[in-house]
Design an enzyme around this catalytic site. Structure first.
Site, short mmCIF file in Angstrom:
data_model
loop_
_atom_site.label_atom_id
_atom_site.label_comp_id
_atom_site.label_asym_id
_atom_site.label_seq_id
_atom_site.Cartn_x
_atom_site.Cartn_y
_atom_site.Cartn_z
N SER A 61 80.17 3.27 -60.40
CA SER A 61 79.69 2.38 -59.33
C SER A 61 78.17 2.33 -59.31
CB SER A 61 80.20 2.88 -57.97
OG SER A 61 81.60 2.89 -57.96
N ASN A 62 77.51 3.48 -59.55
CA ASN A 62 76.06 3.48 -59.57
C ASN A 62 75.48 2.89 -60.84
OD1 ASN A 62 75.00 4.85 -57.05
ND2 ASN A 62 76.67 6.21 -57.66
N LYS B 290 88.30 11.66 -59.53
CA LYS B 290 86.99 11.62 -58.90
C LYS B 290 87.24 11.01 -57.53
CE LYS B 290 82.55 9.45 -58.43
NZ LYS B 290 81.62 8.35 -58.73
N GLY C 54 83.08 12.96 -55.43
CA GLY C 54 82.35 11.79 -55.88
C GLY C 54 81.11 11.50 -55.08
N SER D 36 85.68 9.87 -54.04
CA SER D 36 84.44 9.57 -53.33
C SER D 36 84.63 9.41 -51.83
CB SER D 36 83.81 8.30 -53.90
OG SER D 36 83.41 8.52 -55.23
#
Lengths: 295, 295, 295, 295
Positions: B45-46, B164, B189, B166
């Protein structure tokens, strides 16, 4: 330029054993060609666009264009969060015959998808493609919602010609209409908004329901144009449970099951979606019967 | 097989004038290579994965593999709603050096993305790819949430090795850990979950914060392993405002601005995201100072 | 002043034929008095406070004070949106023996219940009552959430001594702890947060689960204080499914059914809530068995 | 029995220095009495009912009855989660002159407030009170939403005569109308639904906007009854920004500020709400000017 109005089904994508079945698409389009539907939306939400590869998407645009009678608009759903990919897929779709592009609001970074980001996104796309863009607002799938002020601003772009609005919020839909000029097409995105939309200035409908009941959808519009609100409302109310069944209640799988019951090819949705079970199928059939769509 | 644990940054994707800047990526990875980070997540996502074309994605995997020191895992984010496209992009990523695949939960048809659909989706993907799969649950971006019962079932698949997570919901995270076997890796996450995660059995962290403060993230883990909860908690609490700034508050643009302040290459996010304004930049600098990350 | 810490059940309100059954309350409290529970919350969410009249509420405070052994705190849930009514009910509760007031965040005008409104509300209440105030944050019931910055500001008021936080968001809970001084009591409001809360600095728990498993809840706290995280976590994980059953899954009706199974008086919830059905009852019994709470 | 239809303002509650100002209420009602408004809702959401004590509520009903001209319905908002308290407050309100009871959906235990609980709650209340009950659905404040199937079932009760629906979802509102018999009154709860509601079979409106623009609200209804949709829609669209300002944008405080600008007594909302600031006040004045409500 072709005028954007009337009833247009977001056509389902036929699969046989999980693979594109172009012959089934031809079968369905041949049936729809006999109606006054004004166009076909390919790769919309009901087309399971998110499950298709790029190659499959382009094949679908090409086939839809080929089978559609010449008077029907071809509207291709080509939007994704990536501006670059959206432009690229759009241009390839234009090359295969698309007349309009239906561009989903970007939605991944939800908290940042506000006015400024939407202006940036749609301006960049509309600047780079050669055919008119329709904004696609569908909060139930994207988790984001575009405001009327943003749509008003975007409507000033010469290449942004309308919005397909799948929200059932009547205030918002009325704002889309009253905040934009007459030439900007507000198209309702669900049959539950047909009556309210057409009595308020919407010019068209892109409707899951139009896959199975195109005549009834067009009849509601005609009755309203004639000023016969009473019969329009009666027909609208008759369609509400059917529309709910093929959207919120049973989803694309339900719409495809209903198509099978109505003489179209529906078939199975692609994984990870599943076909509806026997019990749901019976209930769906009952709903279609009550609405006099089948006997 | 490489063991999945430790701190791994979901690396940002450097752009110059809106285009991939592979030399800047090299610069960043060279710096990270000097640390004990256990791996790099590319196209998370980043990493603004949703703004990249397929070609750009593959180029990124290749470059990350090339620049990473051999001891670092390469984890490629290759999931999308389409099973077919996910498998295809995954296999191409494997060919370019990926060690693990980070597969986002499908999310478009939100109301139908429940147990059965997730089982179908992840099983189909894990069956078809040659390297281990990590489930990626990030409700704030997808609008869907995977339940512990589903993760438990999926953890039985030999090629699904971890999740993961988040979400900041501690009950859910504890369920992921307690409902699965010891070999299944629960990876937090977000840095806000580091302390709670590691004291509860999580084995790693894929954290935006690790892009700028890898040492501090690793230190929290080490302190907990040594049984020094007091200092671990103090450090965790010092990192909370920084983590909030580079995630919820200022997003990817804020993370990139912080990277610039910390001696990495951050640069601009891709449109439709925007860089943060001067006022936010001052506040961000102040937050980094208070946390003793810069002087 | 009494110190706020330890495990405190938000006691259920016993009804027979829909009316308050004070003798059943006495029966339950007599059992709880034999434990090291530090206090009783009367008129909390699990006390079905919203279904009680003013007279019934005051009767309950009076009875709870009467039956409780002298070492137990009496915490009265007296908050509503109306500041005037909150102060009035609080003062009447003080007169009947309450030691602390648990004051729910106001919540009707959700979009306006932000920092400024919370500061105004809690300051006005805390100024006007004679015993210490505990803020009560429970987003799942109120639809509003209080931010750590607001709690930090409110913690400066000499008569606001703590917060009962029923959110499962671990970042937020850690912020409540790290943004306030050591004397300010952060109390977790659900057993799913016990382990994470106590390892992070929370000092107490007001827990539905403490109605039926007070010993286990206290044991988790003790083990953590002794530094035995491993056993604490094992016990926490054993309690997770039970806690879920008596909160999210079956609600107050489930909690009352579990009380009946555990030798307390549970009985029926008040209308419009319903008792759980036979099938759910069997499942609940199974969950209690697996957790070794019953045989 | 009085017939439920037409436009009814949910009247604001005047405060001076935070206390009820009955003389200001008289002033406002005297102005409204000169119009064709069919009734007054006392203790609705815009009446800040949740901030009032029981005594204040009853005083308000009594005063409203006293000042209202005899042809106006007095509709008292008496619902709360407690069935017992709702019945008691309702009966006291009847004794003070109420003609109808507006009963809010219970909402505290949100996840359990479904069909069965609503049936239980409204049946118990309607059985026990002597005047007709109107269901009040307002999801933005309660966080719960009542389904059309539930309303249809409740409409069979002889003492449940209508629903005030403040949701802007047009499908849902149409379902309320089409799933119930003609005698059951569907009343829109926000002016944004006026045009769509009246063209679809709604018979009345309980509208914040009717506090300041009763004439315009009634005119929309009249134009539709005459079949003049075009002018009705133009007027509706002119009112949309005003309605938004006095509801979603500035809330009750904004409505009261607008009342002051329009020659009514508005004054301050009760704490914890705050008056709107000067900047918002200027914008609000501008909005009223553009809509030709003030010069």
């Amino acid at each position: 330029m072709k005028q954007l109005k009337g009833i247009m089904p977001p056509i389902t994508t036929p699969f046989v054993n999980g693979e594109l079945a172009i012959d089934k698409l031809e079968f369905n389009i041949n049936k729809w060609n006999k109606t006054d539907l004004t166009g076909y939306v390919v790769m919309g939400s009901n087309g399971e666009s998110v499950f298709l590869t790029r190659e499959e998407k382009l094949k679908l645009v090409e086939a839809t264009k080929k089978f559609a009678s010449p008077d029907k608009h071809i509207i291709a759903g080509t939007g994704s969060d990536s501006i670059k990919e959206t432009i690229s897929l759009s241009n390839e779709s234009v090359a295969r015959g698309a007349d309009f592009l239906l561009i989903l609001t970007p939605s991944f970074y939800k908290s940042e998808m506000k006015h400024e980001a939407f202006i940036k996104y749609f301006t960049a796309v509309a600047d780079a493609v050669k055919i008119p863009v329709i904004i696609y607002n569908v909060p139930k799938f994207t988790g984001v919602d575009i405001e009327a002020e943003t749509v008003a601003k975007l409507s000033e772009h010469p290449n942004i010609v309308g919005i397909k609005n799948s929200s059932e919020n009547v205030r918002q839909n009325n704002e889309f209409i009253s905040y934009t000029d007459k030439g900007f097409a507000v198209i309702v995105g669900t049959a539950s908004m047909l009556y309210s939309g057409f009595t308020s200035g919407a010019v068209g409908g892109i409707l899951a329901l139009a896959n199975i009941a195109p005549g009834e959808c067009m009849e509601i519009q005609k009755l309203i144009e004639k000023g016969n609100l009473k019969d329009a409302l009666t027909l609208q109310n008759r369609m509400i449970p059917v529309n709910k069944a093929v959207t919120a209640k049973y989803g694309v799988a339900g719409l495809k099951a209903a198509m099978d019951m109505m003489g179209y090819f529906g078939g199975e949705p692609r994984a990870p979606l599943s076909t509806i079970n026997e019990n749901d199928r019976s209930q769906l059939k009952e709903i279609l019967k009550i609405a006099s769509l089948i006997e």
